[in-house]
Design an enzyme around this catalytic site. Structure first.
Site, PDB file in Angstrom:
ATOM      1  N   ASN A  12     -78.416  43.957  28.125  1.00  0.00           N
ATOM      2  CA  ASN A  12     -78.607  43.982  29.574  1.00  0.00           C
ATOM      3  C   ASN A  12     -78.057  45.242  30.216  1.00  0.00           C
ATOM      4  OD1 ASN A  12     -79.878  41.505  29.599  1.00  0.00           O
ATOM      5  ND2 ASN A  12     -77.959  40.387  29.788  1.00  0.00           N
ATOM      6  N   LYS A  14     -77.220  49.415  30.811  1.00  0.00           N
ATOM      7  CA  LYS A  14     -77.966  50.645  31.029  1.00  0.00           C
ATOM      8  C   LYS A  14     -77.852  51.541  29.795  1.00  0.00           C
ATOM      9  CE  LYS A  14     -77.131  54.571  34.217  1.00  0.00           C
ATOM     10  NZ  LYS A  14     -77.886  55.471  33.472  1.00  0.00           N
ATOM     11  N   LYS A  16     -80.531  52.137  27.123  1.00  0.00           N
ATOM     12  CA  LYS A  16     -81.368  51.948  25.929  1.00  0.00           C
ATOM     13  C   LYS A  16     -82.363  53.096  25.760  1.00  0.00           C
ATOM     14  CE  LYS A  16     -82.280  47.864  27.652  1.00  0.00           C
ATOM     15  NZ  LYS A  16     -81.205  47.700  28.641  1.00  0.00           N
ATOM     16  N   THR A  17     -83.097  53.389  26.805  1.00  0.00           N
ATOM     17  CA  THR A  17     -84.075  54.479  26.742  1.00  0.00           C
ATOM     18  C   THR A  17     -83.370  55.822  26.590  1.00  0.00           C
ATOM     19  OG1 THR A  17     -85.706  53.250  28.019  1.00  0.00           O
ATOM     20  CG2 THR A  17     -85.914  55.654  28.038  1.00  0.00           C
ATOM     21  N   THR A  18     -82.291  55.999  27.316  1.00  0.00           N
ATOM     22  CA  THR A  18     -81.549  57.259  27.242  1.00  0.00           C
ATOM     23  C   THR A  18     -81.037  57.500  25.817  1.00  0.00           C
ATOM     24  OG1 THR A  18     -80.942  56.986  29.562  1.00  0.00           O
ATOM     25  CG2 THR A  18     -79.662  58.568  28.276  1.00  0.00           C
ATOM     26  N   ARG A  26     -81.981  65.061  19.267  1.00  0.00           N
ATOM     27  CA  ARG A  26     -81.214  65.409  18.062  1.00  0.00           C
ATOM     28  C   ARG A  26     -82.157  65.679  16.891  1.00  0.00           C
ATOM     29  NH1 ARG A  26     -77.166  61.064  16.627  1.00  0.00           N
ATOM     30  NH2 ARG A  26     -75.763  62.277  17.923  1.00  0.00           N
ATOM     31  N   PHE A  69     -93.699  46.657  39.347  1.00  0.00           N
ATOM     32  CA  PHE A  69     -93.061  45.926  38.254  1.00  0.00           C
ATOM     33  C   PHE A  69     -93.934  44.757  37.828  1.00  0.00           C
ATOM     34  CE2 PHE A  69     -89.331  47.905  40.297  1.00  0.00           C
ATOM     35  CZ  PHE A  69     -88.822  48.558  39.195  1.00  0.00           C
ATOM     36  N   TRP A  71     -93.508  41.609  37.382  1.00  0.00           N
ATOM     37  CA  TRP A  71     -93.426  40.364  38.152  1.00  0.00           C
ATOM     38  C   TRP A  71     -94.085  40.462  39.521  1.00  0.00           C
ATOM     39  CZ3 TRP A  71     -89.251  43.292  36.614  1.00  0.00           C
ATOM     40  CH2 TRP A  71     -88.578  43.987  37.601  1.00  0.00           C
ATOM     41  N   GLU A 108     -89.251  50.154  25.321  1.00  0.00           N
ATOM     42  CA  GLU A 108     -89.487  48.929  26.096  1.00  0.00           C
ATOM     43  C   GLU A 108     -90.535  48.019  25.457  1.00  0.00           C
ATOM     44  OE1 GLU A 108     -88.149  46.309  28.184  1.00  0.00           O
ATOM     45  OE2 GLU A 108     -87.256  48.229  28.646  1.00  0.00           O
TER      46      GLU A 108
END
Length: 176
Positions: A12, A14, A16-18, A26, A69, A71, A108
């Site tokens: 949950n 912040k 993951k993508t970063t 790298r 989004f 939803w 995602e």
């Protein structure tokens, strides 16, 4: 790469993508070729813009047209989105079959499963077909147990404290 593994960045919190984009940078620094396929992301982000400026060996692919989004979408928009996600999935299958990169990031993809745009079985098939020498990185919340079992590495981003809870909205250059 001698052996590629399956990595999952979840949770949950912040980042993951970063984290996935950091890995991509790298890898390119060491001469590898990286493909990133983003699911459920259509707005411009700092990560994508930086990649365009920094690296010729990283390619970012998006198959969805810009919408709100998930939803907030009506049934017709969700049906259209599902078709676009399936196109992305077919593209990913081709990337894997033709071994087009050293590292394949499916950003995602867990959200695509959660929202029933892809099935858990489809993602498991990608893991099974992954070439031995290709690294596969999957991001998103709520990793299904079967995918977690197939992963070689799982990193959980844990939300301990977040300024969003104090009403701070997403900030350009930091959250996107």
């Amino acid at each position: 790469m001698e052996r590629g593994y399956v990595q999952v960045y979840t949770g949950n919190g912040k980042g993951k993508t970063t984290a996935a984009f950091g890995l991509a940078i790298r890898a390119v620094g060491d001469g590898m070729k990286v493909y990133i396929v983003q699911f459920l992301k259509t707005s411009p982000t700092g990560e994508v813009e930086a990649i365009k400026k920094l690296a010729d060996n990283i390619k970012v692919f998006r198959f969805e047209k810009k919408r709100g989004f998930f939803w907030t979408l009506n049934d017709e928009e969700k049906t259209e989105l599902k078709k676009e996600v399936q196109k992305a999935y077919e593209f990913v299958q081709q990337v894997i079959e033709n071994e087009k990169c050293d590292i394949l990031i499916l950003d995602e993809i867990m959200g695509a499963i959660t929202n029933k745009l892809l099935t858990e079985t489809q993602v498991l098939e990608l893991i099974e077909k992954k070439p031995l020498t290709m690294e596969l990185v999957l991001t998103g919340r709520n990793v299904p147990e079967a995918i977690a079992k197939k992963a070689d590495l799982i990193t959980e981003m844990k939300d301990i404290k977040h300024y969003m809870n104090e009403g701070v909205t997403a900030r350009k250059g930091v959250e996107y």
